[in-house]
Enzyme design. Structure first.
Site, PDB file in Angstrom:
ATOM      1  N   TYR A 259       0.851  -1.193   0.000  1.00  0.00           N
ATOM      2  CA  TYR A 259       0.000   0.000   0.000  1.00  0.00           C
ATOM      3  C   TYR A 259       0.876   1.227   0.000  1.00  0.00           C
ATOM      4  CZ  TYR A 259      -4.960  -0.935   0.125  1.00  0.00           C
ATOM      5  OH  TYR A 259      -6.234  -1.238  -0.243  1.00  0.00           O
TER       6      TYR A 259
ATOM      7  N   GLU B 118      -0.484   4.799  -0.667  1.00  0.00           N
ATOM      8  CA  GLU B 118      -1.244   6.027  -0.960  1.00  0.00           C
ATOM      9  C   GLU B 118      -0.350   7.244  -0.776  1.00  0.00           C
ATOM     10  OE1 GLU B 118      -2.454   3.619   1.082  1.00  0.00           O
ATOM     11  OE2 GLU B 118      -4.648   3.547   0.990  1.00  0.00           O
TER      12      GLU B 118
ATOM     13  N   ASP C 102      -5.954  13.660 -25.378  1.00  0.00           N
ATOM     14  CA  ASP C 102      -6.000  12.248 -24.995  1.00  0.00           C
ATOM     15  C   ASP C 102      -5.238  11.457 -26.065  1.00  0.00           C
ATOM     16  OD1 ASP C 102      -6.580   9.590 -24.609  1.00  0.00           O
ATOM     17  OD2 ASP C 102      -8.696   9.906 -24.136  1.00  0.00           O
TER      18      ASP C 102
ATOM     19  N   THR D  74      -3.149   5.893 -22.259  1.00  0.00           N
ATOM     20  CA  THR D  74      -3.007   4.571 -21.672  1.00  0.00           C
ATOM     21  C   THR D  74      -1.594   4.087 -21.983  1.00  0.00           C
ATOM     22  OG1 THR D  74      -4.024   3.727 -23.674  1.00  0.00           O
ATOM     23  CG2 THR D  74      -5.401   3.780 -21.710  1.00  0.00           C
TER      24      THR D  74
ATOM     25  N   LYS E 172      -1.336   0.444 -25.176  1.00  0.00           N
ATOM     26  CA  LYS E 172      -1.703   0.364 -26.601  1.00  0.00           C
ATOM     27  C   LYS E 172      -0.418   0.427 -27.435  1.00  0.00           C
ATOM     28  CE  LYS E 172      -6.441   2.051 -25.997  1.00  0.00           C
ATOM     29  NZ  LYS E 172      -6.622   2.830 -24.757  1.00  0.00           N
TER      30      LYS E 172
ATOM     31  N   ARG F  27      -1.204  -2.729 -18.763  1.00  0.00           N
ATOM     32  CA  ARG F  27      -2.508  -2.060 -18.779  1.00  0.00           C
ATOM     33  C   ARG F  27      -2.519  -0.956 -17.732  1.00  0.00           C
ATOM     34  NH1 ARG F  27      -6.851  -3.044 -21.435  1.00  0.00           N
ATOM     35  NH2 ARG F  27      -5.663  -4.668 -22.472  1.00  0.00           N
TER      36      ARG F  27
HETATM   37  N1  DSN Z   1     -11.251   0.293 -25.419  1.00  0.00           N
HETATM   38  C1  DSN Z   1     -10.298   1.226 -25.972  1.00  0.00           C
HETATM   39  C2  DSN Z   1     -10.192   1.076 -27.432  1.00  0.00           C
HETATM   40  O1  DSN Z   1     -10.320  -0.041 -27.900  1.00  0.00           O
HETATM   41  O2  DSN Z   1      -9.954   2.026 -28.141  1.00  0.00           O
HETATM   42  C3  DSN Z   1     -10.580   2.625 -25.591  1.00  0.00           C
HETATM   43  O3  DSN Z   1     -10.795   2.704 -24.238  1.00  0.00           O
END
Ligand code: DSN
Length: 415
Positions: A50, A52, A196, A222, A225, A231
């Site tokens: 933990y 925080e 974003d 994110t 990707k 993730r």
């Molecule tokens: N689920 C993601 C995507 O496939 O683009 C976006 O959050």
């Protein structure tokens, strides 16, 4: 000390998922194969802790090592993108976006974002998402002529509605997003500007797409990707906004950070800073271009006419007016080709049915596939969808997919 759970059925399920990932084509534009080093950090004992707070300012003891891990993750990320401040704690891209809204908006404030059916994201103001419920989102989209972002519409809406925040970025947009015009529009109306970059973070890190960092007040993304990490999510911002962003993530939105994920992010950020990663990012786009050429030759219409990034948005209606995205996704899945249905701009069908497919190249590029394989994949997609009711065709495609994946196996190990 612990129950003997090594033979838990869950591990057998994980084995089967390794098998699926190793033997079928992963063409979902938002997916990738994390490196063994990223997986190793992700599966570490850091999950036990933990922590925080932030490095040097934790609520619990025992965070000496954790502080080092989170500090190196923040430093690597700031350096990778040339940003003044980095927060690596968001559990996801959605949380990163919500934290920004929490940091800079009041409930009811007006925001400008890209509409979901033109390529935006749920958290860019969809009425079914908390973003659309708590804030007064106005949506811009793509032009009907060239199906690219309609910057005139963005400006007109901004002048009319005076948003407090303008959100750029997309999840199913195949073209380069120029970060500069959004800055000019935001300045004209006195708005903050958030970009974003979830889908294209790896392309930016690899130097293939323009970085929004010099233009936007805040950049969210994110890490799993095109960036090819674990993730999770992250936020970059100016020094001026650092404190409100950090407070919005913790204690505003989240509790204990996932330090095992943060360690894996740190490993991925170092990987993304290598020359090999820049080559990888460039190859993703080359593969997308090649796949697009092949699909066009098969009779598919590409929304906006092609791709500058890691994905293609395919309008199925020129290929077969009656074929829905849902049907196409399902039959391709049977043939071992995994991708997702997607609305096309102004799609007459619902998001559960759709008239399109979104097809991405990050994962196959990680596997080492190139132009030859993209040509092969486009033919396999065309063949499957032309003979979708012929089980022999599906079975033959499935075998060819298996052979192809066997030559480019992402993971040599079982789970
Ligand atoms: N689920 C993601 C995507 O496939 O683009 C976006 O959050």
């Amino acid at each position: 000390m612990w129950p003997d759970s090594g033979s838990d059925v869950v591990f057998e399920m994980i084995e089967r998922e390794v098998e699926r990932q190793n033997t079928t084509l992963q063409l979902i534009a938002s997916e990738n194969f994390a490196s063994p080093a990223v997986l190793r950090a992700s599966g570490s004992v850091l999950t036990n802790k933990y922590s925080e707070g932030y490095p040097g300012r934790r609520y619990y003891g025992g965070n000496q090592v954790i502080d080092e891990v989170e500090s190196i993750a923040r430093e690597r990320l700031s350096t990778l993108f040339g940003a003044e401040h980095a927060n690596v704690q968001p559990h996801s891209g959605a949380n990163a976006n919500l934290a920004v809204y929490l940091a800079v908006l009041e409930v009811g404030d007006t925001v400008l974002g890209m509409s979901l059916d033109h390529g935006g994201h749920l958290t860019h103001g969809s009425p079914v998402n908390i973003s659309g419920r708590n804030y007064n989102f106005m949506s811009y989209g793509v032009t009907s002529s060239d199906e690219r972002i309609d910057y005139d519409q963005v400006r007109d809406l901004a002048l009319k509605h005076h948003p407090k925040l303008i959100v750029a970025g997309a999840t199913s947009y195949a073209r380069t997003i120029d970060p500069a015009p959004f800055r000019a529009i935001a300045d004209e109306v006195g708005a903050l500007y958030m970009f974003d970059a979830a889908h294209i973070a790896g392309l930016i890190a690899g130097g293939i797409h323009p970085s929004p960092v010099p233009y936007a007040d805040i950049v969210t993304f994110t890490t799993h990707k095109t960036l090819r990490g674990p993730r999770g999510g992250a936020i970059l911002c100016t020094t001026e906004l650092a404190s409100v962003i950090d407070k919005a993530i913790f204690p505003g939105l989240q509790g204990g950070p996932l330090e095992h994920a943060i360690a894996a992010k740190a490993v991925a950020f170092a990987e993304a800073a290598t020359p090999e990663f820049a080559d990888y990012a460039s190859q993703i786009v080359q593969n997308s271009t090649e796949l697009g050429k092949g699909l066009a030759a098969e009779g598919f219409r590409l929304v906006s006419g092609g791709s500058d990034n890691h994905l293609l948005l395919v309008d199925l209606r020129t290929f077969d007016e009656d074929l829905t995205g849902k049907q196409a996704q399902e039959v391709l899945d049977l043939a071992g080709i995994t991708l997702n249905k997607n609305t096309v701009p102004d799609d007459p069908r619902s998001p559960f049915v759709t008239s399109g497919l979104r097809i991405g190249t990050p994962a196959t590029t990680t596997q080492g596939m190139g132009a030859t394989e993209m040509a092969q994949i486009s033919k396999l997609i065309g063949r499957t969808l032309r003979h979708s009711e012929d089980h022999r065709t599906l079975s033959a495609v499935r075998s060819e997919v298996s052979e192809l994946c066997d030559r480019f196996r992402p993971y040599a190990f079982a789970s």
